[in-house]
Write an enzyme that holds these catalytic residues in place. Sequence first.
Site, PDB file in Angstrom:
ATOM      1  CG  ASP A 421      -1.979   1.029   1.232  1.00 33.90           C
ATOM      2  OD1 ASP A 421      -2.872   0.932   0.385  1.00 33.90           O
ATOM      3  OD2 ASP A 421      -1.925   1.939   2.084  1.00 33.90           O
ATOM      4  CG  ASN A 422      -0.626   4.853  -0.394  1.00 34.83           C
ATOM      5  OD1 ASN A 422      -0.971   4.934  -1.569  1.00 34.83           O
ATOM      6  ND2 ASN A 422      -1.426   5.163   0.602  1.00 34.83           N
ATOM      7  CD  GLU A 450      -2.570   1.533  -3.530  1.00 33.72           C
ATOM      8  OE1 GLU A 450      -3.637   2.138  -3.703  1.00 33.72           O
ATOM      9  OE2 GLU A 450      -1.750   1.856  -2.658  1.00 33.72           O
ATOM     10  CE  LYS A 560     -11.532   2.973   1.417  1.00 33.22           C
ATOM     11  NZ  LYS A 560     -10.674   4.125   1.024  1.00 33.22           N
TER      12      LYS A 560
END
Length: 701
Positions: A421-422, A450, A560
């Site tokens: 993630d990121n 990502e 989420k």
Amino acid sequence: MTAPHTPATASAPTAAPTSPVTDVGTPVATAPQPAPFASIGRIPVVEVTPVVEDGRWPAKGTVGEAFPVRATVFREGHDAVAATAVLVGPDGRDHSRAPMQDIAPGLDRYEAWLMPDAPGHWGFRVEGWSDPYGTWSHDATVKIEAGVDVDLMLTEGALLLDRAAARDLPQAGAAVLIDAATALRDGGRPAGARLAAGTSPEVRRILAEHPLRDMVSPSATYPLIVHRQRALVGSWYEIFPRSIGAHRDENGEWVSGTLRTAADGLGRIAEMGFDVVYLTPIHPIGTTNRKGRNNTLEAQPDDPGSPYGIGSPDGGHDAIHPDLGTFEDFDHLVARARELGMEVALDLALQASPDHPWVTEHPEWFTTRADGSIAYAENPPKKYQDIYPLNFDNDPEGIYTAVRDVLEVWVAHGVTAFRVDNPHTKPLSFWQRLLAEFQTTHPEVIFLAEAFTRPAMMRTLGAIGFHQSYTYFTWRTAKAEIGAYLTELAHETDDRLRPAFWPTTHDILTPYMQQGGTAAFAIRAVLAATSSPTWGIYTGYELVENVARPGAEEQIDNEKYEFKQRDWSGAPSLGIADLLGTLNAVRKAHPALQRLRNVTIHPTSDEQILCFSKRLTAAQSPTGEEDTIVVVLNLDPYTTRETLLHLDLDALGIPGDPRAPWPVMAATDELGGETYLWGAEPFVKLDPHSRCAHILSVRAL
């Protein structure tokens, strides 16, 4: 951490000289020193590709995937030159060689394709060489036809073939060359017949297979990192494990799904042909600043919180949320996935909720603001008050060790891929070191970046070690931009970035997907599955979940922030689940769709119909048979479109006159089974609501 690669024939740059300093601290000027340089070969070999940052980092390769090696090779004067591409194995020995072809006459640009067959650290080089036979055959033909130096040229040809035959050749080949040399010396025959004997197709074939090479001049040996096939090819399916099996009890309160119920749901995913199941974070979730439904700032008592708000008194990144189960349950899920032919990927989100053990044990790992508070994550206009980003400046070694240990936990429990993630919000030096270590200790583990961010960052993340990358595919919807992007990924950034195409994610629902209905979901699935070796969908794609939260490019009632109980009984009526299964079956049946570097865009007469092909030659195909796929896709989710295709027959490997009106190929649609007899400019009509695309396997008639 591995040391940067220095090309074999190049000298490493020297350190900059230290300037003397006066007693008042003013540097004394020194003359600049010339940089060391590598000597050029007798036959210059320059502009070699694929080379990342002059060989500082390795280019990407995959087991069984051919890749193009290109170089500019030339020399002084007019003598003929040629080139050979050499693949160097992990043991440092030459693994294979391929003659290079002149792909740009007049520009001295040569190309060959090489194919590694095992993971590891490989290399390649280009050898330029003087071609004495090529020089002689050209000069002899010109002079003898003009009646100039006839006997001299024939004698020189005989001596040249004598030299070629005296090498270590197969006996039959040497005999052919000796016979040709004898014929060149035969003064009783006409000069033309003697020349024809020395330039016969058989002689040329033998010297093409066993060339006479003078002045061999190798380039540097450049690095190539070769990964297992899953690094290039895969069909991913994303799930929130807590939603699978989630339900309301008799009191109307939510009961979380578990890793066991998630394992029970894997069969449905496997039936559609997906081979990687990707789990969003399964760790304990904090309660401080927990987000409520639709990203509201106040959570209700039954709101489970975002799984990206990682960490609570129950543990952090190396723990499992108590509602989901135990490590024994996780092991059961991994085992079940493997029984079904799938691998398990896990989200790696390097951030913490305010309740994460790291916050109290290592407050220096976070950013403290002037008022004493810890800074939460922001991606304007988005705010994530429930998440603290890591600060790598204060204790980078401590963070590195902690993250490495977390990864080791999950690898030990069967995780073979991580969706990171990121990653672009963390230092590249951190990733380079971590990925290099795992390439050594766990080379089978794949890392997907990502990173929806600036192109330079995306490319560099790939260059320093990420196996795959999310891309701008999600936002590319117009014909021209899609064609340009596919070309860029296949031919310009393929040495460092492997794309993964996702039509939607749990964070992203574009206007095209919001507005286009079922047809849009079908169109984007076809495009993603056929144009990229790796593609993926987020749970609910089969149900065409396309309602956005007002003012946002993401779904309303986002998973989420809440449990999502889905009724899969409606999926068959939409046809998307069946389409997904068909796409994955076609991908498995056609190795051309499992490659990145083989895309050709073909013109069409309609601005909403895209046509592209993917071709593998028999030599490049794992089946030993040529495989060519043509995809024709209506990008308009609302309207039936029709067009003339303008097919590049050479790109398809189809012989024939492109202007001829008669059929030159049989094209079988993998979606419907129909076979069409096509020429170079067939007519196509596509209704997005019934058949948005043709996926055609083509062969010459």
